[in-house]
Scaffold this active site. Structure first.
Site, PDB file in Angstrom:
ATOM      1  N   ARG A 212       0.880  -1.179   0.000  1.00  0.00           N
ATOM      2  CA  ARG A 212       0.000   0.000   0.000  1.00  0.00           C
ATOM      3  C   ARG A 212       0.916   1.227   0.000  1.00  0.00           C
ATOM      4  O   ARG A 212       1.682   1.425   0.949  1.00  0.00           O
ATOM      5  CB  ARG A 212      -0.924   0.000   1.225  1.00  0.00           C
ATOM      6  CG  ARG A 212      -1.642   1.318   1.426  1.00  0.00           C
ATOM      7  CD  ARG A 212      -2.783   1.228   2.405  1.00  0.00           C
ATOM      8  NE  ARG A 212      -3.927   0.536   1.845  1.00  0.00           N
ATOM      9  CZ  ARG A 212      -5.175   0.650   2.273  1.00  0.00           C
ATOM     10  NH1 ARG A 212      -5.457   1.439   3.291  1.00  0.00           N
ATOM     11  NH2 ARG A 212      -6.156  -0.026   1.709  1.00  0.00           N
TER      12      ARG A 212
ATOM     13  N   HIS B  18      -6.956   0.987  -6.777  1.00  0.00           N
ATOM     14  CA  HIS B  18      -7.253   0.086  -5.656  1.00  0.00           C
ATOM     15  C   HIS B  18      -7.908  -1.175  -6.235  1.00  0.00           C
ATOM     16  O   HIS B  18      -9.112  -1.418  -6.041  1.00  0.00           O
ATOM     17  CB  HIS B  18      -8.184   0.791  -4.674  1.00  0.00           C
ATOM     18  CG  HIS B  18      -8.217   0.175  -3.299  1.00  0.00           C
ATOM     19  ND1 HIS B  18      -7.477  -0.931  -2.953  1.00  0.00           N
ATOM     20  CD2 HIS B  18      -8.927   0.530  -2.183  1.00  0.00           C
ATOM     21  CE1 HIS B  18      -7.723  -1.240  -1.683  1.00  0.00           C
ATOM     22  NE2 HIS B  18      -8.598  -0.367  -1.201  1.00  0.00           N
TER      23      HIS B  18
ATOM     24  N   GLN C  86     -10.002  -3.785  -4.043  1.00  0.00           N
ATOM     25  CA  GLN C  86     -11.299  -3.244  -3.648  1.00  0.00           C
ATOM     26  C   GLN C  86     -12.330  -3.508  -4.740  1.00  0.00           C
ATOM     27  O   GLN C  86     -13.452  -3.961  -4.466  1.00  0.00           O
ATOM     28  CB  GLN C  86     -11.170  -1.727  -3.394  1.00  0.00           C
ATOM     29  CG  GLN C  86     -12.484  -1.066  -3.014  1.00  0.00           C
ATOM     30  CD  GLN C  86     -12.987  -1.543  -1.669  1.00  0.00           C
ATOM     31  OE1 GLN C  86     -12.239  -1.502  -0.699  1.00  0.00           O
ATOM     32  NE2 GLN C  86     -14.226  -1.985  -1.585  1.00  0.00           N
TER      33      GLN C  86
ATOM     34  N   ASP D 120     -17.083   7.527  -2.145  1.00  0.00           N
ATOM     35  CA  ASP D 120     -15.867   7.349  -1.344  1.00  0.00           C
ATOM     36  C   ASP D 120     -15.564   8.707  -0.711  1.00  0.00           C
ATOM     37  O   ASP D 120     -16.156   9.729  -1.086  1.00  0.00           O
ATOM     38  CB  ASP D 120     -14.723   6.882  -2.269  1.00  0.00           C
ATOM     39  CG  ASP D 120     -13.417   6.580  -1.546  1.00  0.00           C
ATOM     40  OD1 ASP D 120     -13.420   6.458  -0.306  1.00  0.00           O
ATOM     41  OD2 ASP D 120     -12.372   6.457  -2.232  1.00  0.00           O
TER      42      ASP D 120
ATOM     43  N   CYS E  21     -16.430   1.971  -0.258  1.00  0.00           N
ATOM     44  CA  CYS E  21     -15.284   1.089   0.048  1.00  0.00           C
ATOM     45  C   CYS E  21     -14.923   1.121   1.531  1.00  0.00           C
ATOM     46  O   CYS E  21     -14.283   0.192   2.019  1.00  0.00           O
ATOM     47  CB  CYS E  21     -14.095   1.479  -0.811  1.00  0.00           C
ATOM     48  SG  CYS E  21     -13.620   3.207  -0.660  1.00  0.00           S
TER      49      CYS E  21
ATOM     50  N   ARG F 214     -13.826  -8.568   0.490  1.00  0.00           N
ATOM     51  CA  ARG F 214     -12.375  -8.349   0.369  1.00  0.00           C
ATOM     52  C   ARG F 214     -11.650  -9.652   0.711  1.00  0.00           C
ATOM     53  O   ARG F 214     -10.710 -10.054   0.039  1.00  0.00           O
ATOM     54  CB  ARG F 214     -11.908  -7.224   1.307  1.00  0.00           C
ATOM     55  CG  ARG F 214     -12.436  -5.834   0.983  1.00  0.00           C
ATOM     56  CD  ARG F 214     -11.900  -5.306  -0.324  1.00  0.00           C
ATOM     57  NE  ARG F 214     -10.451  -5.260  -0.346  1.00  0.00           N
ATOM     58  CZ  ARG F 214      -9.695  -4.260   0.146  1.00  0.00           C
ATOM     59  NH1 ARG F 214     -10.276  -3.213   0.665  1.00  0.00           N
ATOM     60  NH2 ARG F 214      -8.372  -4.303   0.091  1.00  0.00           N
TER      61      ARG F 214
HETATM   62  N1   CP Z   1     -11.424  -0.155   1.783  1.00  0.00           N
HETATM   63  C1   CP Z   1     -10.177  -0.234   2.296  1.00  0.00           C
HETATM   64  O1   CP Z   1      -9.185  -0.434   1.569  1.00  0.00           O
HETATM   65  O2   CP Z   1     -10.113  -0.061   3.641  1.00  0.00           O
HETATM   66  P1   CP Z   1      -8.780   0.129   4.510  1.00  0.00           P
HETATM   67  O3   CP Z   1      -8.163   1.438   4.100  1.00  0.00           O
HETATM   68  O4   CP Z   1      -9.231   0.111   5.932  1.00  0.00           O
HETATM   69  O5   CP Z   1      -7.841  -1.003   4.184  1.00  0.00           O
HETATM   70  N1  NVA Z   2      -9.821   6.886  -1.749  1.00  0.00           N
HETATM   71  C1  NVA Z   2      -9.561   6.393  -0.411  1.00  0.00           C
HETATM   72  C2  NVA Z   2      -9.821   4.929  -0.334  1.00  0.00           C
HETATM   73  C3  NVA Z   2      -9.591   4.308   1.000  1.00  0.00           C
HETATM   74  C4  NVA Z   2      -9.836   2.823   1.014  1.00  0.00           C
HETATM   75  C5  NVA Z   2      -8.131   6.728  -0.017  1.00  0.00           C
HETATM   76  O1  NVA Z   2      -7.239   6.555  -0.854  1.00  0.00           O
HETATM   77  O2  NVA Z   2      -7.920   7.164   1.113  1.00  0.00           O
END
Ligand code: CP
Ligand code: NVA
Length: 308
Positions: free
Chosen positions: A103, A130, A133, A225, A265, A293
């Site tokens: 990540r 992502h 997701q 989101d 998400c 997930r």
């Molecule tokens: N939706 C998602 O990726 O959640 P987190 O940021 O908690 O991993």
């Molecule tokens: N768009 C959001 C998604 C989190 C799962 C972010 O990047 O923070």
């Protein structure tokens, strides 16, 4: 299937559908306590530059259910690209473990890891995409709609990483995706063009608009989101003003069909991009998304790590 999943576009239509089918099958196995440890003895490393609840827990749980182990490296542990270069980290990890789940902020870090690693690299969210997701979302959509064929999904809010993966997945699968954002917050043009290229072949319809009411009127699913993603916290106040009309609330839901379902998400900023009554209401399927997930990532890991 390719070695890595850095973008949802690393998968073609057939590969996406197969993964969803395998996710369903593995879910049944777990529910019936018939777990097959397809990756016994393997190990995954999670390199996370940003916080996470769902992604971290579901990847670790999925690895363990497959008979594999995991280790988590937090933002301060290894200094991806600062203490040590991305390529050196990838080549070291390739000697010890079997999959890297990353990540990151800059998308180039996850593609850089993939380029240097001899083991699979999975994008667990970057500033640009992502993909895991969206696999969970597609499974959720199929479970609730019965099929992915002919489905219409409306996105309202920021043209961000989740929006990009949704747009590309919709384009690859031949879906209709309506995307409503404020001016200046449209999805990245290179991704839109890439999506249009896929859409020409798949028959997908991609509509970009500034009008959230127009986007949702024929939607089977409405997806939103946060307005300020991780890394954009300093813009949060300004964005709250700009995005106000894009909130998913009862009024917007009333513009859609009575059967329309709501996706998010998570994490949600309640009272900003979505109201409590909608998030917790009967049309919300957000916890199914969160559960899925686990199932799609278990299927993905099984495919990438399978012994023999
Ligand atoms: N939706 C998602 O990726 O959640 P987190 O940021 O908690 O991993
Ligand atoms: N768009 C959001 C998604 C989190 C799962 C972010 O990047 O923070």
């Amino acid at each position: 299937m390719k070695k890595d999943l850095t973008s949802i576009a690393d998968l073609n239509r057939e590969e996406i559908i197969t993964l969803l089918d395998e996710a369903e099958a593995l879910k049944q196995q777990v529910q019936q306590a018939r777990v097959v440890e397809l990756a016994r003895g393997k190990m995954g490393v999670l390199i996370f530059e940003k916080p996470s609840l769902r992604t971290r827990v579901t990847f670790e749980r999925a690895l363990h259910q497959l008979g594999a182990t995991s280790t988590y490296l937090s933002p301060t542990d290894i200094g991806l690209g600062t203490r040590e270069g991305v390529s050196d980290i990838a080549r070291n990890l390739s000697r010890w473990v079997d999959v890297i789940i990353a990540r990151v902020f800059e998308h180039e870090k996850v593609t850089g890891l993939a380029a240097s690693a001899s083991i699979p690299v999975i994008n667990a969210l970057s500033d640009t995409e992502h993909p895991c997701q969206i696999l969970a979302d597609l499974l959720t959509i199929r479970q609730h709609h019965g099929t992915l064929d002919g489905v219409t999904i409306a996105w309202t809010g920021d043209g961000n990483n989740v929006c990009h993966s949704l747009l590309l997945a919709g384009a690859i699968l031949g879906l209709k995706v309506n995307i409503a954002t404020p001016r200046g917050f449209e999805p990245n043009n290179a991704i839109v063009q890439k999506g249009k290229g896929y859409a020409e072949k798949s028959g997908a319809k991609l509509n970009l608009t500034y009008d959230p009411c127009a986007a949702v009127q024929d939607a089977d699913f409405i997806y939103t989101d946060v307005w300020a993603s991780m890394g954009q916290e300093s813009e949060a106040e300004q964005r709250r003003q700009i995005f106000r009309a894009y909130q998913v609330n009862r009024q917007l839901l009333a513009r859609a069909k009575p059967t329309t379902k709501v996706l998010h998400c998570l994490p949600a900023h309640r009272g900003e991009e979505i109201t409590d009554d909608v998030l917790d209401g009967p049309q919300s399927v957000v916890l199914d998304q969160a559960e899925n997930r686990l199932h799609v990532q278990r299927a993905l890991l099984a495919r990438l790590l399978k012994n023999g």
